[in-house]
Design an enzyme around this catalytic site. Structure first.
Site, mmCIF file in Angstrom:
data_model
loop_
_atom_site.group_PDB
_atom_site.id
_atom_site.type_symbol
_atom_site.label_atom_id
_atom_site.label_comp_id
_atom_site.label_asym_id
_atom_site.label_seq_id
_atom_site.Cartn_x
_atom_site.Cartn_y
_atom_site.Cartn_z
ATOM 1 N N ASP A 205 -6.270 -1.770 -10.298
ATOM 2 C CA ASP A 205 -6.108 -2.310 -8.945
ATOM 3 C C ASP A 205 -7.459 -2.691 -8.331
ATOM 4 O OD1 ASP A 205 -4.439 -3.093 -6.805
ATOM 5 O OD2 ASP A 205 -4.846 -1.243 -5.722
ATOM 6 N N SER A 229 -2.532 -5.069 -1.685
ATOM 7 C CA SER A 229 -1.665 -5.224 -2.855
ATOM 8 C C SER A 229 -0.213 -5.227 -2.399
ATOM 9 C CB SER A 229 -1.896 -4.073 -3.843
ATOM 10 O OG SER A 229 -3.251 -3.998 -4.229
ATOM 11 N N GLN A 279 -0.591 -9.075 -10.536
ATOM 12 C CA GLN A 279 -0.472 -8.607 -9.157
ATOM 13 C C GLN A 279 -0.378 -9.778 -8.198
ATOM 14 O OE1 GLN A 279 -3.644 -6.798 -6.175
ATOM 15 N NE2 GLN A 279 -2.896 -5.150 -7.500
#
Length: 288
Positions: A205, A229, A279
């Site tokens: 991430d 996110s 993502q």
């Protein structure tokens, strides 16, 4: 956190029942819980309910609400299926009465089959040629924007070395790509595959939305753009070790409607593809 042991302590949850676990949070420089932490803790919770030796091969998650750094997070695991080859778990993360996150994870028994992979980019600068985030802070800290400097000042259990460092004093649009080497700090010997996957999930991430921001870098930066996110998927292909630098190679096919989409591949230094990531994140211009 300064070493891999600190990170593993964060990711290892306290067992409440056979299907409920709880954990704390550590900041990475943001006022809310880092998405990679929730992803990795949820993967840890799901893995605690796998008793047949199956290995995590994919996960898909949605971030629903910002996490509060000052409150523990409770993870509830549902056993969706234990089939002949695959086991599927659903994890829901809560703070107080709010559901902040959901994840589905699939585990697969070891099987023989076909094998191929794409190649790592050729001719990339090696980690020994590059500056880490800490090096950038020490050499250019007085010239960095305040927010970026504060971010770099946070101690982390990972070293990051981007292959390209843009000049913040001369912003310009860049190609929608980003390549970052990373390496754990501390003793990495004796980690089993499950722990390595949890750590890799945590790291996945970091950095990924940089590639989505790059094409707009002449006007957009972390100080004038709200980012978060929204969802995150990851596929785990092969076993690996953390004893050398790994490469996270990322690209962004599209940004639109205040959302940026990015995907990436993680390689060992000798070119073995160990995982892929995708993502979509919020990229909302902050209006003055």
């Amino acid at each position: 956190m300064t070493t891999v042991d600190d990170l593993l302590n964060l990711l290892t949850l306290e067992k409440v029942t056979e299907s409920e676990f709880t954990g704390e949070s550590k900041t990475v420089g943001s006022p809310i819980v880092f998405g990679g932490q929730v992803l990795a803790q949820a993967v840890h919770a799901a893995g605690r309910t796998i008793t047949n030796g199956r290995v995590l091969h994919s996960m898909h998650a949605y971030f629903l609400e910002p996490g509060d750094l000052n409150q523990r997070i409770t993870y509830n695991v549902s056993k969706v299926r234990d089939g002949g080859s695959f086991s599927v778990r659903r994890v829901t993360a809560h703070q107080n009465d709010s559901t902040i996150f959901i994840l589905s994870a699939s585990f697969h028994k070891e099987e023989e089959g076909y094998n191929h992979q794409i190649d790592m980019k050729p001719d990339l600068k090696q980690p020994e040629e590059l500056l880490s985030w800490t090096d950038i802070l020490h050499q250019y800290g007085d010239f960095l924007p305040k927010g970026l400097k504060s971010f770099f000042e946070i101690e982390r259990p990972i070293d990051f070395k981007p292959t390209f460092i843009p000049n913040p004093m001369e912003p310009k649009d860049l190609p929608p790509f980003s390549d970052v080497w990373f390496k754990l700090k501390g003793n990495v010997n004796g980690l089993n595959l499950s722990k390595k996957q949890q750590i890799l999930t945590y790291i996945s991430d970091y950095n990924i939305l940089v590639s989505a921001l790059n094409p707009h870098a002449s006007k957009a930066h972390w100080g004038n753009t709200q980012t978060a996110s929204l969802d995150h998927s990851m596929w785990y292909f092969r076993d690996f070790d953390f004893d050398d630098w790994l490469l996270f190679s990322m690209e962004s096919p599209s940004t639109s409607n205040a959302r940026g989409f990015a995907r990436g591949n993680i390689f060992t230094r000798d070119g073995k593809l160990i995982a892929s990531v995708a993502q979509e994140g919020l990229m909302r211009p902050i209006k003055k």
